[in-house]
Every structure is written in structure tokens, then in C-alpha cells.
Design an enzyme around this catalytic site. Structure first.
Site, PDB file in Angstrom:
ATOM      1  N   PHE A 145      67.095  40.347  82.836  1.00  0.00           N
ATOM      2  CA  PHE A 145      65.938  40.890  84.259  1.00  0.00           C
ATOM      3  C   PHE A 145      66.737  39.041  84.808  1.00  0.00           C
ATOM      4  O   PHE A 145      65.474  38.342  83.365  1.00  0.00           O
ATOM      5  CB  PHE A 145      64.445  40.611  84.696  1.00  0.00           C
ATOM      6  CG  PHE A 145      64.731  41.097  86.350  1.00  0.00           C
ATOM      7  CD1 PHE A 145      65.042  42.255  86.988  1.00  0.00           C
ATOM      8  CD2 PHE A 145      64.834  39.866  87.009  1.00  0.00           C
ATOM      9  CE1 PHE A 145      64.823  42.975  88.537  1.00  0.00           C
ATOM     10  CE2 PHE A 145      64.646  39.844  88.578  1.00  0.00           C
ATOM     11  CZ  PHE A 145      64.813  41.316  88.879  1.00  0.00           C
ATOM     12  N   ASP A 231      65.846  32.140  79.748  1.00  0.00           N
ATOM     13  CA  ASP A 231      64.780  32.311  80.867  1.00  0.00           C
ATOM     14  C   ASP A 231      63.900  32.214  80.211  1.00  0.00           C
ATOM     15  O   ASP A 231      63.694  33.388  79.938  1.00  0.00           O
ATOM     16  CB  ASP A 231      65.081  33.117  81.684  1.00  0.00           C
ATOM     17  CG  ASP A 231      64.798  34.060  82.294  1.00  0.00           C
ATOM     18  OD1 ASP A 231      63.913  33.381  82.667  1.00  0.00           O
ATOM     19  OD2 ASP A 231      65.475  34.468  83.305  1.00  0.00           O
ATOM     20  N   LYS A 260      57.195  31.583  88.012  1.00  0.00           N
ATOM     21  CA  LYS A 260      55.918  32.202  88.151  1.00  0.00           C
ATOM     22  C   LYS A 260      54.977  32.157  87.987  1.00  0.00           C
ATOM     23  O   LYS A 260      54.191  31.298  88.695  1.00  0.00           O
ATOM     24  CB  LYS A 260      56.217  33.681  87.206  1.00  0.00           C
ATOM     25  CG  LYS A 260      57.327  34.862  87.332  1.00  0.00           C
ATOM     26  CD  LYS A 260      57.312  35.541  87.115  1.00  0.00           C
ATOM     27  CE  LYS A 260      58.622  36.713  87.345  1.00  0.00           C
ATOM     28  NZ  LYS A 260      58.173  37.364  88.380  1.00  0.00           N
TER      29      LYS A 260
HETATM   30  C1  LIG Z   1      62.946  37.034  83.437  1.00  0.00           C
HETATM   31  C2  LIG Z   1      63.133  36.609  84.558  1.00  0.00           C
HETATM   32  N1  LIG Z   1      63.939  35.522  85.427  1.00  0.00           N
HETATM   33  C3  LIG Z   1      64.142  35.323  86.406  1.00  0.00           C
HETATM   34  C4  LIG Z   1      63.485  36.120  87.197  1.00  0.00           C
HETATM   35  C5  LIG Z   1      63.183  35.750  88.832  1.00  0.00           C
HETATM   36  O1  LIG Z   1      62.528  35.434  89.434  1.00  0.00           O
HETATM   37  P1  LIG Z   1      62.291  35.368  90.975  1.00  0.00           P
HETATM   38  O2  LIG Z   1      62.232  36.670  91.334  1.00  0.00           O
HETATM   39  O3  LIG Z   1      60.836  34.189  90.892  1.00  0.00           O
HETATM   40  O4  LIG Z   1      63.268  34.746  91.761  1.00  0.00           O
HETATM   41  C6  LIG Z   1      62.321  37.154  87.116  1.00  0.00           C
HETATM   42  C7  LIG Z   1      61.965  37.968  87.749  1.00  0.00           C
HETATM   43  O5  LIG Z   1      60.933  38.467  87.928  1.00  0.00           O
HETATM   44  C8  LIG Z   1      62.863  37.387  85.755  1.00  0.00           C
HETATM   45  O6  LIG Z   1      61.411  38.371  85.212  1.00  0.00           O
END
Ligand SMILES: Cc1ncc(COP(=O)(O)O)c(C=O)c1O
Length: 453
Positions: A145, A231, A260
Site C-alpha cells: 500500500f 516507504d 502520518k
Molecule cells: C505505507 C503507506 N504509504 C503511503 C500511504 C499513503 O499515505 P496518505 O494516505 O497520507 O496519502 C499509506 C496510507 O495508508 C501507507 O500506509
């Protein structure tokens, strides 16, 4: 006189003007609570319920909800009447936050690009990797994700998220997480700008990398001239113990994406930390000084929230807490849930854990289980979530790309008593699933009502 709209009025305005499907989904699950106050790990509803938060807004609330220190820092920042959003000056606060993040991350990460969400950070990583390497291909891991903007979505293999939104970025290829051979085979083509991966895959079901995987992936990438990008949107900010999950494995990524928990859950903030080589690849001349930027990128509320959040995480040793209490929590869950055949595994790192369920072998359980799965296979975990919420007053969720894994990710300020409360509640609900006919009658009823979801 100020009149406060009733809960029903809030919900109907939202349904009319924002997203009625979301309201319908929460109503179906009977989880449409109206929260009026959130503090630390506790959420209080207008009808007097106290809910324990074991989701943390998907790893946003590492410092706990509405931490007074972060709130005071933000109020003070507003009182300064300073240049919150000029985009025509050098932001002192961005400099301070950049330094602290790079110092904490280490490993050659020396510059920060700020943005407002995780997806935006992933978009930055894609662009930065392409311009630095002069390649367009992108490698990612199955079931990851990375966010729902078009670029980030190109790195997600699950059709649930992608269907109807294509065509997405060309030449993006997913390999199985943990499979070095598959990665090496793809890298051999030398057409990939980056391998972008979560060090622990969260929404895929709290997947811990096999021993040596990330280290070998890093060196394979570097040998192939491909950037190694982590990430850490969920795993960063001390969620797994150290500042980055990368620190468990001693890897040195070229880019790390954070978001986050970076803002204490109060203001949107994201960041892409990068090496000098990447910075020079992107911002290579005066003419390109703002070649990648964003309006709210360095606004002083976000930067102040980031600095105050780091203060809290460090002052309260929340990384250490995540390590100690996270492993205690898993041991207790493993012990309490061991007797139940539908619990396959409790796993995790720091304060990021998952409970994985499997189909039962015992005939008395298999019959209702199979009826249930035929109606709506994605709902089993959701039934547990609903039970935890209703019967036990605990907010959890299943993983977005793995409906058989219940995610356990409380704020890092969670107390031992609250962890015990969760363990007891999880045990009771899992026991009910194994012993109560009415659990399955209710579950099948819910699955039938949800067939259109
Ligand atoms: C691992 C990861 N990367 C990127 C994102 C995307 O973040 P955002 O929702 O702040 O755009 C998320 C969102 O849950 C995530 O869990």
C-alpha cells in the site's frame, strides 16, 4: 445564540454533500459513532461511550490523540502571527525539522522534501528516482500500500484499488515481497529507476521481511543502478521501535518517505528524505530550485507540529516503549490465543502487530465458516472488528489488502493496563468465534447485508 447541530444533522449533511457510501458502510457495521473528545488512547462519544483506540488512524497517533504539548506548540505558533504560508521566503522551521529528521534517519539521508501526505511523498520519490537515474521503470512489491494518487497507485498490485482508474504509470512491475530471485530477475533489465517497498508491509497483513531480505535487496538495487526507496509512512516515527524500521535491518535507503505520525495527527505533513546524490539529481541548478514543490509544503503549522511531535516521541521514549510493550503484547496474545485453531499467527515489530486467522478444520466450525465465506469472503475480519467495537469498546481494523489479518496498532503511549484490556477482549471475541453458534448466525446476517459492498 449558537445552535449546535444534532448528531443526525451532521450525518445527514455529510451524506448529502460528502460521501453517503461511507455513512452507509459505517451504519451497516454499526460503527457510526460520533466522537466528541479524543485523548491519548481514549475516544469518547457523545452518547457517553469510551472507546480504546488500537488503530491509531492507521499509525497516525504514535504520540497519542491531542497531545497537550503538541497542541500548545501549535497554539503558540498561531499566536506568533508569523509567515505561516508565504512560499516566498526561507522557512527556518523547515530547516530545523529537516535537520532533526535527517539526523534521526542517518545512513546518508541529508535532505528533506516536505509535503502534506504519504501519497505525495511517494509521488516525490517516483519523480526523484526517475530524474536521478534517467530511467522510467518502477519496481514494487505485491500487496503493498503506497497511497491512492495515480503515481502511488501504480505501485499497488491489488485490483480493488486500481480498477477503473487506469491507465496508470507505464512500466511499473510488482514482485513478491521477500522474493530476491524475482527482484534480481527484474533488476537485470536495468530499466528500473527505483524499487519502492515498505520494510514491514502493513496493509498486506503485517508482513515481516525474511531474514536478510532488505539488506540483499538494497545491494541488488545498487548493483543494478536502481534506487532503493523505503516507504516508512506507517513504520517510521518509532512505530516499530527505532526511528525507522530500516534501522532494524541496517539498510541505507536512497529515499525514505514519512507521513502520518510526523504531525502528531493534528496537521497534514509528509516528507521524502533523500541522499545528496538524489537531491543533486532533482534540484541540479538554480533554474531548478523549485522544480518539485507544493503549496502547503513547508507551512509553519506543519513544521511546528513535526518538531513538537519529535520532542514528544523522544522525551517520552516512545520508541523504547514500542519495543518493550509491543513484544510483551505479542507474547501475551500468542499465549492467550494459542488454544484457538482459527488463529494462525500473531506477528509484528514494535507496536505494529497483526493477528492472522485461517479457515477451521473442525467440522462444527467449518460448516458456518464456509457458508459465511461463500456469501462474503472479505467480511470475516470485519465481523471481529465489529465485535471488538461493540462488545468490548475497542477500535481496530483489518488490513486493507488482507482481510484475514486484524491489525493491532495502538498509540505508543498505550498503558500496560490498556494492553491487558485488549488481550482479554481479543481472547473473548476469538473464543466466541470458536464456541458460539450465535456468533456465526450474526456474522452470516452481516455478510448477507454486506453482499453489495
Ligand atoms: C505505507 C503507506 N504509504 C503511503 C500511504 C499513503 O499515505 P496518505 O494516505 O497520507 O496519502 C499509506 C496510507 O495508508 C501507507 O500506509
Amino acid at each position: 445564540m449558537l445552535t449546535i447541530p444534532s448528531t443526525a444533522a451532521f450525518t445527514s449533511l455529510y451524506s448529502e454533500y460528502v460521501n453517503p457510501q461511507w455513512v452507509a458502510l459505517l451504519n451497516l457495521l454499526d460503527m457510526n459513532a460520533q466522537y466528541e473528545r479524543c485523548l491519548g488512547t481514549e475516544l469518547f462519544t457523545v452518547d457517553g461511550r469510551r472507546i480504546l483506540d488500537f488503530l491509531s488512524g492507521y499509525c497516525v497517533h504514535n504520540a497519542g490523540h491531542n497531545h497537550p504539548y503538541i497542541i500548545a506548540a501549535l497554539k503558540n505558533e498561531l499566536d506568533q502571527l508569523g509567515p505561516v504560508m508565504l512560499q516566498s521566503h526561507v522557512s527556518d522551521l523547515a530547516g530545523q525539522l529537516g535537520k532533526r529528521l535527517c539526523d534521526l534517519a542517518g545512513g546518508g539521508l541529508t535532505k528533506a522534501f516536505f509535503c502534506s501526505s504519504g501519497s505525495e511523498g511517494v509521488e516525490a520519490a517516483i519523480k526523484f528516482a526517475r530524474v536521478t537515474t534517467g530511467r522510467i521503470g518502477l519496481l514494487c512489491a505485491n500487496n503493498s500500500f503506497h497511497g491512492l494518487t495515480a503515481g502511488a497507485l501504480s505501485l499497488m498490485s491489488d485490483p480493488f484499488w486500481r480498477d477503473g482508474f487506469g491507465p496508470l504509470l507505464q512500466d511499473s512491475v510488482a514482485v513478491p515481497f521477500g522474493d530476491l530471485e524475482a527482484l534480481e530477475t527484474q533488476l537485470r533489465s536495468k530499466r528500473f529507476a527505483a524499487f519502492i517497498v515498505e520494510p514491514v508491509q502493513s496493509e498486506a497483513g503485517i508482513k515481516i521481511p525474511p531474514t536478510g531480505y532488505l539488506q540483499a535487496a538494497e545491494s541488488l538495487c545498487h548493483r543494478a543502478g536502481t534506487l532503493f526507496v523505503l516507504d516508512e509512512v506507517q513504520t517510521g516515527m518509532f512505530r516499530t521501535g527505532p526511528f525507522l524500521a530500516a534501522h532494524h535491518y541496517g539498510v541505507k535507503p536512497d529515499i525514505v518517505v514519512l507521513a502520518k505520525a510526523l504531525s502528531g495527527g493534528l496537521v497534514p505533513v509528509g516528507a521524502a528524505l533523500m541522499t545528496d546524490a538524489v537531491y543533486e539529481g532533482v534540484y541540479s541548478s538554480l533554474r531548478r530550485a523549485i522544480v518539485h514543490t507544493s503549496t502547503f509544503s513547508e507551512n509553519s503549522l506543519s513544521m511546528r507540529a513535526g518538531l513538537a511531535t519529535l520532542d514528544v516521541l523522544e522525551m517520552e521514549s516512545l520508541g523504547h516503549r514500542a519495543t518493550e510493550l509491543g513484544s510483551q503484547l505479542r507474547h501475551r496474545l500468542q499465549k492467550e490465543l494459542a488454544p484457538f485453531e482459527m488463529v494462525k499467527q500473531v506477528r509484528g515489530l514494535g507496536m505494529l502487530s497483526g493477528i492472522e486467522f485461517v479457515s477451521p478444520a473442525k467440522l462444527t466450525l467449518r460448516i458456518p465458516f464456509e457458508v459465511f465465506m461463500k456469501i462474503h469472503p472479505a467480511m470475516l475480519g470485519q465481523v471481529l472488528v465489529t465485535r471488538m467495537f461493540h462488545d468490548k469498546g475497542i477500535l481496530t481494523q483489518i488490513c486493507g489488502n488482507n482481510f484475514m489479518v486484524l491489525k493491532v496498532a495502538p498509540p505508543l503511549v498505550v498503558s500496560e493496563a490498556e494492553l491487558n484490556e485488549f488481550v482479554g477482549a481479543a481472547r473473548d471475541v476469538v473464543e466466541l468465534m470458536h464456541t458460539s453458534a450465535s456468533f456465526w448466525t450474526d456474522a452470516i446476517g452481516l455478510a448477507k447485508r454486506a453482499v453489495n459492498i
